[in-house]
Design an enzyme around this catalytic site. Sequence first.
Site, PDB file in Angstrom:
ATOM      1  NE  ARG A  57      -4.678   0.642  -1.718  1.00 45.11           N
ATOM      2  CZ  ARG A  57      -5.081  -0.599  -1.896  1.00 45.11           C
ATOM      3  NH1 ARG A  57      -4.696  -1.245  -2.982  1.00 45.11           N
ATOM      4  NH2 ARG A  57      -5.865  -1.183  -1.024  1.00 45.11           N
TER       5      ARG A  57
ATOM      6  CD1 TRP B 187      -3.022  -1.287   0.681  1.00 46.36           C
ATOM      7  CD2 TRP B 187      -1.625  -2.396   2.023  1.00 46.36           C
ATOM      8  NE1 TRP B 187      -3.591  -2.504   0.957  1.00 46.36           N
ATOM      9  CE2 TRP B 187      -2.758  -3.207   1.781  1.00 46.36           C
ATOM     10  CE3 TRP B 187      -0.612  -2.896   2.846  1.00 46.36           C
ATOM     11  CZ2 TRP B 187      -2.906  -4.482   2.331  1.00 46.36           C
ATOM     12  CZ3 TRP B 187      -0.753  -4.153   3.388  1.00 46.36           C
ATOM     13  CH2 TRP B 187      -1.890  -4.939   3.133  1.00 46.36           C
TER      14      TRP B 187
ATOM     15  CB  ALA C 210     -11.953  -9.636   7.263  1.00 49.89           C
TER      16      ALA C 210
ATOM     17  CG  HIS D  62      -6.358  -1.326   3.831  1.00 48.19           C
ATOM     18  ND1 HIS D  62      -5.781  -2.559   4.004  1.00 48.19           N
ATOM     19  CD2 HIS D  62      -5.946  -0.584   4.909  1.00 48.19           C
ATOM     20  CE1 HIS D  62      -5.053  -2.570   5.108  1.00 48.19           C
ATOM     21  NE2 HIS D  62      -5.143  -1.381   5.679  1.00 48.19           N
TER      22      HIS D  62
ATOM     23  CB  VAL E  18      -6.736 -12.669   6.603  1.00 43.66           C
ATOM     24  CG1 VAL E  18      -7.867 -11.691   6.871  1.00 43.66           C
ATOM     25  CG2 VAL E  18      -5.988 -12.310   5.330  1.00 43.66           C
TER      26      VAL E  18
ATOM     27  CD  GLN F 150     -10.218  -0.945  -0.148  1.00 41.29           C
ATOM     28  OE1 GLN F 150     -10.128  -0.899   1.077  1.00 41.29           O
ATOM     29  NE2 GLN F 150      -9.302  -1.520  -0.912  1.00 41.29           N
TER      30      GLN F 150
HETATM   31  N1  PHE Z   1      -7.539  -4.534   2.716  1.00 44.66           N
HETATM   32  C1  PHE Z   1      -7.080  -5.381   1.667  1.00 44.66           C
HETATM   33  C2  PHE Z   1      -6.692  -4.545   0.481  1.00 44.66           C
HETATM   34  O1  PHE Z   1      -7.159  -3.434   0.352  1.00 44.66           O
HETATM   35  C3  PHE Z   1      -8.140  -6.380   1.252  1.00 44.66           C
HETATM   36  C4  PHE Z   1      -8.509  -7.344   2.338  1.00 44.66           C
HETATM   37  C5  PHE Z   1      -9.522  -7.066   3.232  1.00 44.66           C
HETATM   38  C6  PHE Z   1      -7.830  -8.553   2.443  1.00 44.66           C
HETATM   39  C7  PHE Z   1      -9.873  -7.968   4.207  1.00 44.66           C
HETATM   40  C8  PHE Z   1      -8.170  -9.460   3.419  1.00 44.66           C
HETATM   41  C9  PHE Z   1      -9.176  -9.194   4.286  1.00 44.66           C
HETATM   42  O2  PHE Z   1      -5.901  -4.931  -0.350  1.00 44.66           O
END
Ligand code: PHE
Length: 359
Positions: A216, A170, A327, A190, A273, A230
């Site tokens: 970003r 990111w 998630a 995010h 995760v 998002q």
């Molecule tokens: N936040 C991550 C992204 O923007 C996406 C994501 C969200 C991945 C939740 C796993 C669980 O790339």
Amino acid sequence: MPLPRGGAYNAGTMATDTVEQLHAEALRGLAEAADARALDAWRIEILGRKGRLTSVLRGLAELSIDERRSVGAAANALKAELEAAFDERAEELRRASFAATLASDRIDVTLPARPHRRGGLHPVTQMTERILDAFRSMGFSVVEGPEVELDYYNFEALRIPADHPARDMWDTLWVDETVDGRRPLLLRTHTSPAQIRTMEQQQPPIRVAVPGKAYRFEATDTTHEWQMTQIEVLAVDEGLSMAHLKGTLLELMRRLFGRERQVRLQCSYFPFVEPGAEVAVDCFVCSGAGCHTCHQTGWIEMMGAGMVHPEIIESMGFDSARYTGFAAGMGVERLAMQAFGVDDIRYFYQNDLRLLQQF
Ligand code: PHE
């Protein structure tokens, strides 16, 4: 009666009119004056302080007493006549122009009304609402979080410490300010910080969907924008597994893109995760056969997802032996591009009515 021309009678170089001449010419000129401007020019030329009638009247002083009497009477009569004629002509022109205005300004009440443009919701907003509706109907509630976020929520608490290589995923826009003396601040990259904020405030069972902007610091192209929308989804409860994650996302994709859709989870890495997955849906244009939309792969990448890392469950004060969570985070513009057939993500932020009017 002719007036003598030139000589002592005429102070200037211009020949002075006879009463008769002036009479005839003035009336002709008046009849020819077709508008207010011509009329005014006539008034100045004939009746004005230096006009032709005035010079006739001035010239009377040069005449003999007898002449003065008869010419004077004629000139004064002419003056009265011309003034009256002027008023009459002025009134005539005024009426004519009024009539013309009435004719040209007439409103045709039988014409159809001009179309009244109605505003509409932006395609990204429409897509956001469709997604949120699907989650609401599956028992999720909608919450929101701040766009200007602390490093702690955007990274640290999501198991991405300052020196973690995953930060490269990111590219961050930093904010050179503090909130309540806290920093560093950034524009959230995010919506995942909402996972932490939600778990700080709620006890399981948790089911939230969190829409919002993310930013970003990266170059734009047909599929990348430096700002995006998002939707983060988080569920924490007893006994949640990957199957619940997959079932939830499959249901979402079927509602958005048709009941025959399939989803595919492929192993992927996000520090917050475990396991992590990249979620794809089978191409709804070719149903998996391979086409332009899916770049011949048969699948379209839709979002990142996974099981909430047990360390995060623990750090939020929940027993990870009892509670698990899943998630997912999806880019709404990407989904909108697929749903509406828009082939460049940048169109969404150009405010071009040719695009927006289609929704
Ligand atoms: N936040 C991550 C992204 O923007 C996406 C994501 C969200 C991945 C939740 C796993 C669980 O790339």
